[in-house]
Motif scaffolding. Structure first.
Motif, short mmCIF file in Angstrom:
data_model
loop_
_atom_site.label_atom_id
_atom_site.label_comp_id
_atom_site.label_asym_id
_atom_site.label_seq_id
_atom_site.Cartn_x
_atom_site.Cartn_y
_atom_site.Cartn_z
N ASP A 198 0.82 -1.21 0.00
CA ASP A 198 0.00 0.00 0.00
C ASP A 198 0.86 1.26 0.00
O ASP A 198 0.57 2.24 -0.70
CB ASP A 198 -0.93 0.00 1.23
CG ASP A 198 -2.09 -0.96 1.07
OD1 ASP A 198 -2.34 -1.40 -0.07
OD2 ASP A 198 -2.74 -1.28 2.08
N LEU A 199 1.92 1.24 0.79
CA LEU A 199 2.82 2.40 0.84
C LEU A 199 3.47 2.65 -0.51
O LEU A 199 3.57 3.79 -0.97
CB LEU A 199 3.91 2.18 1.90
CG LEU A 199 3.48 2.26 3.38
CD1 LEU A 199 4.66 1.91 4.28
CD2 LEU A 199 2.94 3.65 3.72
N ILE A 200 3.94 1.58 -1.15
CA ILE A 200 4.60 1.70 -2.46
C ILE A 200 3.63 2.22 -3.51
O ILE A 200 3.96 3.10 -4.31
CB ILE A 200 5.18 0.34 -2.90
CG1 ILE A 200 6.32 -0.08 -1.96
CG2 ILE A 200 5.70 0.42 -4.33
CD1 ILE A 200 6.82 -1.48 -2.19
N SER A 201 2.41 1.69 -3.50
CA SER A 201 1.44 2.02 -4.55
C SER A 201 1.05 3.49 -4.56
O SER A 201 0.59 4.02 -5.57
CB SER A 201 0.17 1.16 -4.39
OG SER A 201 -0.52 1.51 -3.20
N LYS A 202 1.27 4.19 -3.44
CA LYS A 202 0.86 5.59 -3.35
C LYS A 202 2.04 6.57 -3.37
O LYS A 202 1.85 7.78 -3.39
CB LYS A 202 0.05 5.81 -2.07
CG LYS A 202 -1.23 4.99 -2.01
CD LYS A 202 -1.89 5.10 -0.64
CE LYS A 202 -3.09 4.17 -0.53
NZ LYS A 202 -3.68 4.20 0.83
N ALA A 203 3.27 6.04 -3.34
CA ALA A 203 4.45 6.91 -3.23
C ALA A 203 4.75 7.64 -4.54
O ALA A 203 4.42 7.17 -5.64
CB ALA A 203 5.66 6.07 -2.82
N LYS A 204 5.40 8.80 -4.42
CA LYS A 204 5.84 9.57 -5.59
C LYS A 204 7.08 8.92 -6.18
O LYS A 204 7.15 8.66 -7.38
CB LYS A 204 6.14 11.01 -5.16
CG LYS A 204 6.36 11.97 -6.32
CD LYS A 204 5.03 12.32 -6.97
CE LYS A 204 5.21 13.43 -8.00
NZ LYS A 204 3.93 13.74 -8.68
N ILE A 205 8.09 8.66 -5.33
CA ILE A 205 9.28 7.92 -5.74
C ILE A 205 9.70 7.01 -4.58
O ILE A 205 9.32 7.22 -3.44
CB ILE A 205 10.47 8.82 -6.14
CG1 ILE A 205 10.99 9.60 -4.93
CG2 ILE A 205 10.12 9.73 -7.28
CD1 ILE A 205 12.36 10.25 -5.18
N ILE A 206 10.50 5.99 -4.92
CA ILE A 206 10.99 5.03 -3.94
C ILE A 206 12.51 5.14 -3.86
O ILE A 206 13.19 5.17 -4.89
CB ILE A 206 10.63 3.58 -4.34
CG1 ILE A 206 9.15 3.46 -4.72
CG2 ILE A 206 11.04 2.59 -3.25
CD1 ILE A 206 8.19 3.63 -3.60
N ILE A 207 13.04 5.18 -2.65
CA ILE A 207 14.48 5.06 -2.42
C ILE A 207 14.66 3.79 -1.60
O ILE A 207 14.13 3.68 -0.49
CB ILE A 207 15.06 6.27 -1.69
CG1 ILE A 207 14.84 7.55 -2.51
CG2 ILE A 207 16.55 6.07 -1.41
CD1 ILE A 207 15.28 8.83 -1.81
N SER A 208 15.39 2.82 -2.15
CA SER A 208 15.40 1.50 -1.50
C SER A 208 16.77 0.85 -1.50
O SER A 208 17.58 1.04 -2.41
CB SER A 208 14.41 0.56 -2.20
OG SER A 208 14.41 -0.73 -1.61
N MET A 209 17.01 0.05 -0.47
CA MET A 209 18.14 -0.86 -0.46
C MET A 209 17.73 -2.12 -1.22
O MET A 209 16.54 -2.36 -1.43
CB MET A 209 18.50 -1.22 0.99
CG MET A 209 18.89 -0.03 1.84
SD MET A 209 19.19 -0.53 3.55
CE MET A 209 19.33 1.08 4.32
N PRO A 210 18.69 -2.95 -1.64
CA PRO A 210 18.34 -4.18 -2.36
C PRO A 210 17.44 -5.08 -1.50
O PRO A 210 17.78 -5.41 -0.37
CB PRO A 210 19.70 -4.85 -2.60
CG PRO A 210 20.67 -3.71 -2.61
CD PRO A 210 20.16 -2.75 -1.59
#
Length: 391
Positions: free
Chosen positions: A285-297
């Motif tokens: 749910d958090l990902i589906s609404k985010a503007k951009i994602i900053i992530s570790m592998p």
């Protein structure tokens, strides 16, 4: 059918969400019989015979180099390891044989077929029960010098009857590693099937996803310099994120807690005190609404790609891993020498960059995931074929 599921990666019920899923199925936990005392005498006789046979074999001939005999150096240790391990194998084998005699198991689905699971798998195969092993992508990494290296046990050492992989990228890696392709079945990734149909929308927040490493003492980050450099890079990224004056949500990995190597909690509170820090929430749910994602592998990168989000990856290593996030153009990466602010700015506002990433995500999905909306059905077909061959 009576299906047996084996999983030693984490408990099948480990949070509220998994408990709610488990309630929807007639799941029975397996309790193996206690037979240690029952087979004690048989085990002792096995060890006596083993030691007698070892004495007859001139093992020192196998441990000789340039007239230097080094068998005696670790003779006692090796014999003790074999003795202890044999006991574990014999007990588990007997326990599972007794369990199978009482239960009518038609098929086994497993995530692993080495270690204790390997003993169970071989026991089931002795009773002609078909085994299918899920290989959950990310099967290979690339060493800095560019050579393909299949993770130990991920393919070549597998003993299951069928190995179920996600898609063409995994298949290529299997071919490059000379895996027995008769065992391979492409089934897609059922765990992502619902994600492919998830509704997507943009809210004006940056989502930072922390991976499982380097979070715990089980990390492969044994180099102090690597940990310190990675921590330094993370701090630089958070400082640059703060300059955009946007809402920031940080989703921590389930494994992160008091024993983590890098103190993420302290880092977040110092640099981004206004950020919302979450842990036990629905990541999709958090990902589906985010503007951009900053992530570790982590697998959340795959979920972010499926949900068609611009992604900035903070890699642990300088080389790409088996899931071709960077090489397919699906993500932008941040390294020590990069202009971090510029990379974030492009992901947020530059139309050319966003379109290029979108094309990369499409390319990644095409090569990594087959049967995107029907993988569950495909897995059932694989299961039915195995059961048919059994008969």
């Amino acid at each position: 059918y009576n299906l047996l599921f084996l999983n030693n990666r984490r408990p099948i019920i480990w949070n509220n969400e998994s408990l709610n899923i488990a309630k929807q199925f007639p799941i029975t936990k397996v309790n193996l019989p206690k037979i240690e005392k029952k087979i004690q005498n048989e085990y002792i006789q096995f060890i006596i015979k083993f030691k007698q046979k070892i004495k007859k074999i001139k093992l020192n001939e196998f441990f000789e180099f340039c007239n230097f005999d080094f068998w005696e150096i670790f003779k006692n240790e090796l014999e003790q390891i074999i003795e202890d391990r044999s006991k574990n194998i014999i007990i588990l084998n007997e326990k599972f044989n007794e369990f199978l005699d009482k239960e009518n198991i038609d098929m086994v689905w497993t995530q692993d077929d080495w270690g204790d699971d390997r003993i169970i798998i071989k026991t089931c195969q002795q009773q002609k029960i078909p085994i299918c092993c899920f290989l959950s992508g990310s099967m290979s990494i690339y060493r800095p010098e560019g050579r393909l290296w299949i993770l130990p046990g991920m393919t070549g050492e597998r003993i299951a009857d069928k190995l179920c992989i996600w898609g063409e990228n995994d298949l290529k890696n299997c071919k490059d590693a000379n895996v027995n392709l008769e065992k391979i079945e492409i089934g897609g990734a059922p765990k992502y099937e619902k994600v492919f149909s998830k509704e997507k929308k943009d809210e004006d927040y940056i989502l930072i996803l922390t991976g499982g490493f380097p979070a715990t003492a089980n990390s492969y980050f044994l180099s102090t310099s690597m940990i310190l450099n990675y921590e330094k890079l993370l701090k630089r990224i958070l400082v640059e994120v703060k300059k955009f004056n946007k809402k920031v949500i940080i989703k921590r990995h389930p494994t992160q807690g008091p024993n983590e190597i890098i103190n993420f909690k302290k880092m977040f509170s110092k640099i981004l005190p206004d950020a919302i820090v979450l842990k036990d929430v629905n990541t999709i749910d958090l990902i589906s609404k985010a503007k951009i994602i900053i992530s570790m592998p982590s697998t959340v990168v795959e979920e972010s790609i499926i949900l068609d989000k611009p992604i900035i990856l903070i890699p642990y290593l300088n080389n790409d891993n088996g899931m071709k996030y960077a090489s397919s153009g699906a993500v932008m990466t941040i390294r020590e020498s990069d202009n971090i602010y510029q990379i974030i700015q492009k992901c947020l506002y530059d139309k050319h960059t966003k379109e290029k990433l979108k094309q990369g995500r499409r390319k990644f999905l095409e090569t990594s995931f087959s049967y995107q909306n029907s993988s569950s059905k495909k897995h059932i077909e694989i299961m039915e074929k195995l059961l048919k061959n059994k008969k």
